[in-house]
Design a protein around this motif. Structure first.
Motif, short mmCIF file in Angstrom:
data_model
loop_
_atom_site.label_atom_id
_atom_site.label_comp_id
_atom_site.label_asym_id
_atom_site.label_seq_id
_atom_site.Cartn_x
_atom_site.Cartn_y
_atom_site.Cartn_z
N PRO A 209 1.92 -15.69 99.17
CA PRO A 209 1.57 -14.69 100.18
C PRO A 209 1.66 -15.25 101.60
O PRO A 209 1.75 -16.46 101.79
N LEU A 210 1.57 -14.36 102.57
CA LEU A 210 1.48 -14.77 103.96
C LEU A 210 0.07 -15.30 104.21
O LEU A 210 -0.90 -14.75 103.71
N ASN A 211 -0.02 -16.36 105.00
CA ASN A 211 -1.33 -16.97 105.26
C ASN A 211 -1.92 -16.50 106.59
O ASN A 211 -2.54 -17.27 107.32
N VAL A 212 -1.71 -15.22 106.90
CA VAL A 212 -2.33 -14.58 108.05
C VAL A 212 -2.82 -13.21 107.61
O VAL A 212 -2.06 -12.45 107.00
N PRO A 213 -4.08 -12.85 107.88
CA PRO A 213 -4.57 -11.53 107.47
C PRO A 213 -4.02 -10.41 108.33
O PRO A 213 -3.40 -10.64 109.37
N ARG A 214 -4.21 -9.17 107.87
CA ARG A 214 -3.79 -8.00 108.64
C ARG A 214 -4.63 -7.87 109.91
O ARG A 214 -5.78 -8.29 109.96
N SER A 215 -4.01 -7.25 110.91
CA SER A 215 -4.65 -7.12 112.22
C SER A 215 -5.30 -5.74 112.36
O SER A 215 -5.18 -4.89 111.48
N PRO A 216 -5.96 -5.48 113.50
CA PRO A 216 -6.55 -4.15 113.71
C PRO A 216 -5.54 -3.00 113.66
O PRO A 216 -5.94 -1.85 113.47
N GLN A 217 -4.24 -3.28 113.86
CA GLN A 217 -3.26 -2.19 113.74
C GLN A 217 -2.48 -2.27 112.42
O GLN A 217 -1.46 -1.62 112.26
N GLY A 218 -2.99 -3.05 111.47
CA GLY A 218 -2.34 -3.19 110.17
C GLY A 218 -1.32 -4.30 110.21
O GLY A 218 -1.52 -5.37 109.64
#
Length: 454
Positions: A209-218
């Motif tokens: 997976p990507l090692n950055v979470p989703r942001s406030p705009q997805g």
């Protein structure tokens, strides 16, 4: 013409000293602006204070250098400057609302790295990032990545379609509430909210997976530039904003209808895509005054710039020796798969321009729409394209910075607001909210909602 009830969206397309090729020679310009962080921060803050939805930075992995004619670097400020993602990360820390969009190529980036970079910028800016997807147009870029030949358009667009799918899949590695960070239980991340990509395709194998979470705009807003046939289809499949170049409302409206008409093939509706042509507005006390101000810049164009520009855009070195006071020769041809040279050749043939006239006409805005007038006249022309369904908004290209950005902010924006065509202030915090784009619901959440509906 029926007046639309939605509002015009605005981007500030910012290039160091401005879009005009001679802007750096203007006495009020900072010639070293391309490597001056304070300059970039100042114009970004100015655009934010004016209420622009986003700022946009272009890029090339080839440095805009023609290696067969190294003297081409002599008069071109674009040969040296900041890498745009690094620059936008710095600007993110010194702005609060304006969207931050940068160009990155699917031809020479690996998708995991690009997904991580833009997801990080999206987190740093609290949901203000956008990725301008391009496939690279310059053969010079290939030689910086171990290739002798630049891939043909069909190969580049096939790679780009898979690339965009992989990046979007990586951006959906985690659901929105995947990180409880619960100190009491010791649960930092919820494995049930993690989705491995496991992609194996023709061009890429990416596990995730990507090692950055989703942001406030997805996830970052996906932007695409290009008007060729494969570019239009890629835009309909993937893009949320399209940057394009047109000279007439007829051409812009035809493109608008065509691209919006393709969305249904991909299960999309017209409100999920904003089309924003580039426009270079030159503002004065009158149209004559505006044209006189532009002529100041035209007089600064070095004579060597034009012939090299035309030889580069048409990929034909014979134009270096062509008489600049004659029309383009009959043997000049364009690859129908490339939209920009076709646009310039059409301008030259339709208006009977000499080679010199053509390069002076386009070296400022590079084929984008250039308009002249006072604030009311500029607003009239933007409204005409908007109401004529040639645009959902515009990517504003100031000829010289900072003064032409100030002109638009101080004169045209108040007039558009007086007419109710542009919002008075920011109404949200993310780039999606500024542009009126829907939030990208995570696939897992969509599945849950679908089950609940049944």
């Amino acid at each position: 013409m029926t007046k639309r009830t939605d509002q015009i969206r605005l981007g500030a397309f910012l290039m160091a000293t401005g879009h005009h090729v001679a802007a750096w020679r203007h006495p009020r310009a900072a010639a070293d602006a391309g490597v001056d962080i304070d300059h970039y921060v100042a114009i970004a803050q100015r655009a934010e204070a004016a209420g622009f939805d986003m700022m946009f930075l272009a890029d090339s992995q080839g440095g805009w250098v023609d290696r067969s004619q190294l003297e081409s670097v002599a008069h071109t400020p674009q040969v040296a400057g900041f890498e745009p993602l690094t620059l936008l990360a710095a600007i993110a820390a010194r702005t609060q609302r304006i969207g931050l969009v940068a160009t990155a190529t699917t031809t020479y980036y690996p998708p995991f790295l690009l997904a991580r970079l833009f997801a990080s910028l999206d987190q740093l800016s609290r949901g203000r990032a956008g990725w301008n997807l391009v496939t690279s147009a310059s053969p010079a870029e290939a030689q910086n990545f171990g290739l002798e030949q630049h891939p043909e358009p069909e190969a580049r667009y096939a790679r780009a379609a898979e690339f965009a799918s992989v990046v979007k899949g990586l951006w959906e590695s985690w659901e929105d509430d995947a990180f409880p960070r619960d100190r009491d239980s010791g649960l930092f991340a919820d494995p049930a909210k993690l989705h491995l990509l496991g992609h194996r395709g023709e061009h890429f194998a990416v596990a995730g997976p990507l090692n950055v979470p989703r942001s406030p705009q997805g996830h970052p807003v996906l932007v695409q530039a290009g008007s060729s046939e494969p570019g239009r289809d890629l835009a309909a499949a993937t893009a949320e904003v399209v940057f394009t170049a047109h000279q007439t409302l007829e051409s812009a409206a035809s493109f608008y209808a065509d691209v919006k008409g393709r969305l249904g093939r991909y299960g999309r509706t017209p409100d999920t895509l904003k089309i924003m042509p580039g426009v270079m507005p030159v503002i004065g006390a009158s149209e004559a005054d505006a044209r006189a101000r532009y002529e100041e810049l035209q007089q600064l164009v070095h004579p060597d710039i034009g012939r090299r520009f035309l030889a580069h855009v048409f990929e034909d070195p014979r134009l270096l020796d062509h008489d600049q006071d004659k029309p383009l020769p009959d043997w000049v041809a364009v690859d129908g798969r490339k939209s920009r040279p076709a646009l310039l050749l059409d301008i030259a043939r339709r208006e009977g321009l000499s080679a010199r006239d053509l390069h002076l006409r386009v070296t400022g805005a590079r084929g984008h729409w250039t308009i002249f007038g006072d604030a009311g006249q500029i607003a009239d022309q933007l409204e005409q394209w908007f109401d004529g369904h040639g645009a959902d908004g515009f990517n504003i290209m100031p000829p010289a910075l900072p003064e032409h950005l100030d002109d638009f902010a101080d004169q045209v924006l108040p007039e558009l607001r007086r007419r109710g065509r542009v919002r008075e202030c920011y109404e949200g915090t993310t780039l999606r909210e500024h542009l009126g784009l829907p939030f990208p619901v995570h696939p897992a959440a969509r599945a849950t909602l679908a089950e609940a509906a049944e």
